[in-house]
Design a protein around this motif. Structure first.
Motif, PDB file in Angstrom:
ATOM      1  N   GLY A   1      38.289  32.733  55.484  1.00  0.00           N
ATOM      2  CA  GLY A   1      37.085  33.076  54.700  1.00  0.00           C
ATOM      3  C   GLY A   1      37.408  33.983  53.368  1.00  0.00           C
ATOM      4  O   GLY A   1      36.682  34.485  52.574  1.00  0.00           O
ATOM      5  N   GLU A   2      38.755  34.181  53.242  1.00  0.00           N
ATOM      6  CA  GLU A   2      39.340  34.757  51.968  1.00  0.00           C
ATOM      7  C   GLU A   2      39.968  33.979  51.049  1.00  0.00           C
ATOM      8  O   GLU A   2      40.058  32.593  51.395  1.00  0.00           O
ATOM      9  N   ARG A   3      40.253  34.127  49.911  1.00  0.00           N
ATOM     10  CA  ARG A   3      40.756  33.538  48.889  1.00  0.00           C
ATOM     11  C   ARG A   3      42.614  33.346  48.933  1.00  0.00           C
ATOM     12  O   ARG A   3      42.978  34.198  49.656  1.00  0.00           O
ATOM     13  N   SER A   4      42.953  32.237  48.481  1.00  0.00           N
ATOM     14  CA  SER A   4      44.202  32.172  48.405  1.00  0.00           C
ATOM     15  C   SER A   4      44.833  32.990  47.456  1.00  0.00           C
ATOM     16  O   SER A   4      44.062  33.344  46.296  1.00  0.00           O
ATOM     17  N   PRO A   5      46.304  33.154  47.433  1.00  0.00           N
ATOM     18  CA  PRO A   5      46.918  33.995  46.380  1.00  0.00           C
ATOM     19  C   PRO A   5      46.517  33.360  44.792  1.00  0.00           C
ATOM     20  O   PRO A   5      46.257  33.989  43.763  1.00  0.00           O
ATOM     21  N   ARG A   6      46.433  32.037  44.738  1.00  0.00           N
ATOM     22  CA  ARG A   6      46.283  31.496  43.420  1.00  0.00           C
ATOM     23  C   ARG A   6      44.759  31.527  43.082  1.00  0.00           C
ATOM     24  O   ARG A   6      44.596  31.812  41.921  1.00  0.00           O
ATOM     25  N   ARG A   7      43.925  31.759  44.085  1.00  0.00           N
ATOM     26  CA  ARG A   7      42.673  31.809  43.707  1.00  0.00           C
ATOM     27  C   ARG A   7      42.200  33.246  43.342  1.00  0.00           C
ATOM     28  O   ARG A   7      41.367  33.770  42.392  1.00  0.00           O
ATOM     29  N   VAL A   8      43.085  34.191  43.800  1.00  0.00           N
ATOM     30  CA  VAL A   8      42.916  35.710  43.663  1.00  0.00           C
ATOM     31  C   VAL A   8      43.440  35.815  42.122  1.00  0.00           C
ATOM     32  O   VAL A   8      43.030  36.691  41.182  1.00  0.00           O
ATOM     33  N   LEU A   9      44.564  35.187  41.551  1.00  0.00           N
ATOM     34  CA  LEU A   9      45.240  35.213  40.325  1.00  0.00           C
ATOM     35  C   LEU A   9      44.093  34.367  39.339  1.00  0.00           C
ATOM     36  O   LEU A   9      43.863  35.204  38.228  1.00  0.00           O
ATOM     37  N   ALA A  10      43.787  33.437  39.728  1.00  0.00           N
ATOM     38  CA  ALA A  10      42.489  32.915  38.943  1.00  0.00           C
ATOM     39  C   ALA A  10      41.286  33.950  38.705  1.00  0.00           C
ATOM     40  O   ALA A  10      40.758  34.009  37.622  1.00  0.00           O
ATOM     41  N   HIS A  11      40.960  34.474  39.598  1.00  0.00           N
ATOM     42  CA  HIS A  11      39.831  35.581  39.499  1.00  0.00           C
ATOM     43  C   HIS A  11      40.187  36.757  38.542  1.00  0.00           C
ATOM     44  O   HIS A  11      39.445  37.054  37.758  1.00  0.00           O
ATOM     45  N   ILE A  12      41.391  37.144  38.684  1.00  0.00           N
ATOM     46  CA  ILE A  12      41.823  38.335  38.007  1.00  0.00           C
ATOM     47  C   ILE A  12      41.951  37.966  36.597  1.00  0.00           C
ATOM     48  O   ILE A  12      41.696  38.403  35.401  1.00  0.00           O
ATOM     49  N   LEU A  13      42.544  36.617  36.213  1.00  0.00           N
ATOM     50  CA  LEU A  13      42.467  35.970  34.854  1.00  0.00           C
ATOM     51  C   LEU A  13      41.142  35.993  34.408  1.00  0.00           C
ATOM     52  O   LEU A  13      40.943  36.060  33.162  1.00  0.00           O
ATOM     53  N   ASN A  14      40.186  35.407  35.228  1.00  0.00           N
ATOM     54  CA  ASN A  14      38.905  35.156  34.515  1.00  0.00           C
ATOM     55  C   ASN A  14      38.142  36.516  34.238  1.00  0.00           C
ATOM     56  O   ASN A  14      37.541  36.813  33.416  1.00  0.00           O
ATOM     57  N   CYS A  15      38.408  37.747  35.108  1.00  0.00           N
ATOM     58  CA  CYS A  15      38.081  39.144  35.009  1.00  0.00           C
ATOM     59  C   CYS A  15      38.601  39.576  33.448  1.00  0.00           C
ATOM     60  O   CYS A  15      37.831  40.374  32.858  1.00  0.00           O
ATOM     61  N   GLU A  16      39.907  39.385  33.331  1.00  0.00           N
ATOM     62  CA  GLU A  16      40.468  39.821  32.233  1.00  0.00           C
ATOM     63  C   GLU A  16      39.798  39.105  30.969  1.00  0.00           C
ATOM     64  O   GLU A  16      39.758  39.745  29.959  1.00  0.00           O
ATOM     65  N   ALA A  17      39.588  38.040  30.977  1.00  0.00           N
ATOM     66  CA  ALA A  17      39.175  37.191  29.849  1.00  0.00           C
ATOM     67  C   ALA A  17      37.944  37.622  29.416  1.00  0.00           C
ATOM     68  O   ALA A  17      37.622  37.960  28.270  1.00  0.00           O
TER      69      ALA A  17
END
Length: 101
Positions: A54-70
């Motif tokens: 039910g959690e995100r993959s490391p790649r999805r965590v990174l995508a989330h962080i990049l979306n937040c930063e953007a």
């Protein structure tokens, strides 16, 4: 520190002093090396596997962080450059991530 994530013992304030700016730039300069190190430790398969059920993959965590930063950087630029910035309420993942896909 090679092989370890650097953890700050003290929180820096948001005051734009030369010292705080230098600390923030130093932390940001370390990010590419830290991400490269993390990428070397995980196989492509592991990058896609959720960390737990039910959690995100490391790649999805990174995508989330990049979306937040953007999304956050746009608001910061507007706040610094405009007298009365319009900052729409857009969630970094639910809204912004879908718009950029």
């Amino acid at each position: 520190m090679e092989g370890q994530w650097r953890i700050m013992a003290k929180r820096i304030s948001t005051e734009a002093t030369p010292e705080n700016i230098a600390i923030a730039l130093d932390l940001l300069a370390d990010v590419p090396d830290q991400l490269a190190e993390l990428g070397e430790r995980l196989s492509p398969e592991k990058l896609e596997q959720p960390i737990a059920a039910g959690e995100r993959s490391p790649r999805r965590v990174l995508a989330h962080i990049l979306n937040c930063e953007a999304r956050a950087s746009d608001a910061i630029y507007a706040a610094l450059l405009l007298r009365a910035p319009l900052v729409p309420r857009i969630h970094p993942e639910r809204d912004w991530g879908k718009l950029l896909r």
